[in-house]
Scaffold this motif. Structure first.
Motif, PDB file in Angstrom:
ATOM      1  N   LEU A  12     -52.194  36.737  18.732  1.00  0.00           N
ATOM      2  CA  LEU A  12     -52.242  37.871  17.716  1.00  0.00           C
ATOM      3  C   LEU A  12     -53.214  37.136  16.549  1.00  0.00           C
ATOM      4  O   LEU A  12     -54.294  37.671  15.903  1.00  0.00           O
ATOM      5  CB  LEU A  12     -51.125  37.918  16.563  1.00  0.00           C
ATOM      6  N   LEU A  13     -52.813  36.120  16.773  1.00  0.00           N
ATOM      7  CA  LEU A  13     -54.319  34.731  15.350  1.00  0.00           C
ATOM      8  C   LEU A  13     -55.308  35.154  15.732  1.00  0.00           C
ATOM      9  O   LEU A  13     -56.487  35.194  14.945  1.00  0.00           O
ATOM     10  CB  LEU A  13     -54.113  33.283  15.477  1.00  0.00           C
ATOM     11  N   HIS A  15     -57.133  37.775  17.481  1.00  0.00           N
ATOM     12  CA  HIS A  15     -57.887  38.411  17.235  1.00  0.00           C
ATOM     13  C   HIS A  15     -57.667  39.319  15.430  1.00  0.00           C
ATOM     14  O   HIS A  15     -58.683  40.230  15.327  1.00  0.00           O
ATOM     15  CB  HIS A  15     -56.838  40.297  17.997  1.00  0.00           C
ATOM     16  N   TRP A  16     -56.393  38.442  14.935  1.00  0.00           N
ATOM     17  CA  TRP A  16     -56.077  39.242  13.114  1.00  0.00           C
ATOM     18  C   TRP A  16     -58.106  38.127  12.673  1.00  0.00           C
ATOM     19  O   TRP A  16     -58.709  38.939  12.009  1.00  0.00           O
ATOM     20  CB  TRP A  16     -55.798  38.554  12.553  1.00  0.00           C
ATOM     21  N   THR A  19     -60.817  40.205  14.143  1.00  0.00           N
ATOM     22  CA  THR A  19     -60.646  41.532  13.133  1.00  0.00           C
ATOM     23  C   THR A  19     -61.603  42.092  11.869  1.00  0.00           C
ATOM     24  O   THR A  19     -61.518  42.228  11.250  1.00  0.00           O
ATOM     25  CB  THR A  19     -59.628  42.427  13.143  1.00  0.00           C
ATOM     26  N   THR A  20     -60.800  40.180  11.232  1.00  0.00           N
ATOM     27  CA  THR A  20     -60.581  40.875   9.713  1.00  0.00           C
ATOM     28  C   THR A  20     -62.813  40.190  10.224  1.00  0.00           C
ATOM     29  O   THR A  20     -63.465  40.738   8.259  1.00  0.00           O
ATOM     30  CB  THR A  20     -60.224  39.463   8.978  1.00  0.00           C
ATOM     31  N   ASN A  34     -56.946  48.367  14.198  1.00  0.00           N
ATOM     32  CA  ASN A  34     -57.038  46.988  14.626  1.00  0.00           C
ATOM     33  C   ASN A  34     -55.876  46.676  13.918  1.00  0.00           C
ATOM     34  O   ASN A  34     -55.045  45.859  14.365  1.00  0.00           O
ATOM     35  CB  ASN A  34     -58.102  46.489  14.509  1.00  0.00           C
ATOM     36  N   PHE A  35     -55.781  46.682  12.566  1.00  0.00           N
ATOM     37  CA  PHE A  35     -54.750  46.233  11.718  1.00  0.00           C
ATOM     38  C   PHE A  35     -53.181  46.807  12.439  1.00  0.00           C
ATOM     39  O   PHE A  35     -52.059  45.845  12.620  1.00  0.00           O
ATOM     40  CB  PHE A  35     -54.692  46.186  10.252  1.00  0.00           C
ATOM     41  N   LEU A  38     -51.689  44.825  14.847  1.00  0.00           N
ATOM     42  CA  LEU A  38     -51.656  43.464  15.009  1.00  0.00           C
ATOM     43  C   LEU A  38     -50.052  43.573  14.821  1.00  0.00           C
ATOM     44  O   LEU A  38     -49.762  42.860  14.620  1.00  0.00           O
ATOM     45  CB  LEU A  38     -52.897  43.469  14.179  1.00  0.00           C
ATOM     46  N   SER A  95     -64.495  40.457  20.026  1.00  0.00           N
ATOM     47  CA  SER A  95     -62.965  40.878  19.739  1.00  0.00           C
ATOM     48  C   SER A  95     -62.435  41.637  21.046  1.00  0.00           C
ATOM     49  O   SER A  95     -61.605  41.585  21.773  1.00  0.00           O
ATOM     50  CB  SER A  95     -62.558  41.525  18.825  1.00  0.00           C
TER      51      SER A  95
END
Length: 161
Positions: A12-13, A15-16, A19-20, A34-35, A38, A95
């Motif tokens: 998760l970290l 990809h977060w 994605t950010t 994406n969010f 997540l 990603s």
């Protein structure tokens, strides 16, 4: 080949973060898609024994692979101008490249929680209940046909009208 033991929080970290950074150039639908997935991953972390949470996160990751390909292919030429655009597009592509590997890891976690892949020939057929329910009735015929005793009684003593 054995998959490495990776914590769901690490997936998760990563990809977060990617994605950010991808949202620097790809906004709106890329960010929403994406969010949202997540957030399903956070649900899977919060409920460690839930098969539904990890299953929905896995399905969402698979869906975002296809959605990210579409977003990047449509909008890449308009956003890849300048250093910030190239950086954001690069992080979105990174990603996207990591998501199949993440899907393999999450699928392994899904199997560890007791989930199974619902893509089998009899998926839409009769239910295969795997519960620990046991009847208190000792006869196997009564368990096979619960209305058999009612039918026999009605045939044995016909009603006179």
């Amino acid at each position: 080949m054995e998959l490495p033991a990776v914590n769901l929080k690490v997936i998760l970290l990563v990809h977060w973060l990617l994605t950010t950074w991808g949202c620097l150039v790809f906004s709106s639908s890329y960010a929403w898609g994406n969010f949202t997935i997540l957030a399903l991953g956070v649900w899977a972390v919060a409920q460690r024994d839930s098969i539904d949470a990890i299953g929905m996160f896995l399905g969402g990751l698979v869906a975002t692979i296809f959605l990210d390909i579409i977003y990047i292919s449509i909008f890449y030429s308009s956003v890849a101008i300048g250093d910030t655009g190239r950086f954001g597009a690069g992080m979105a592509i990174l990603s996207l490249l990591l998501k199949p590997f993440s899907c393999c890891l999450v699928y392994h976690m899904h199997r560890e929680r007791g989930g199974e892949l619902p893509l089998r020939p009899d998926f839409f057929g009769p239910s295969q209940e795997h519960s620990a329910y046991q009847t208190i009735d000792s006869s196997s015929d009564a368990a096979a046909d619960p209305f058999a005793s009612l039918e026999n009684k009605s045939q044995a003593a016909p009603r006179g009208y």
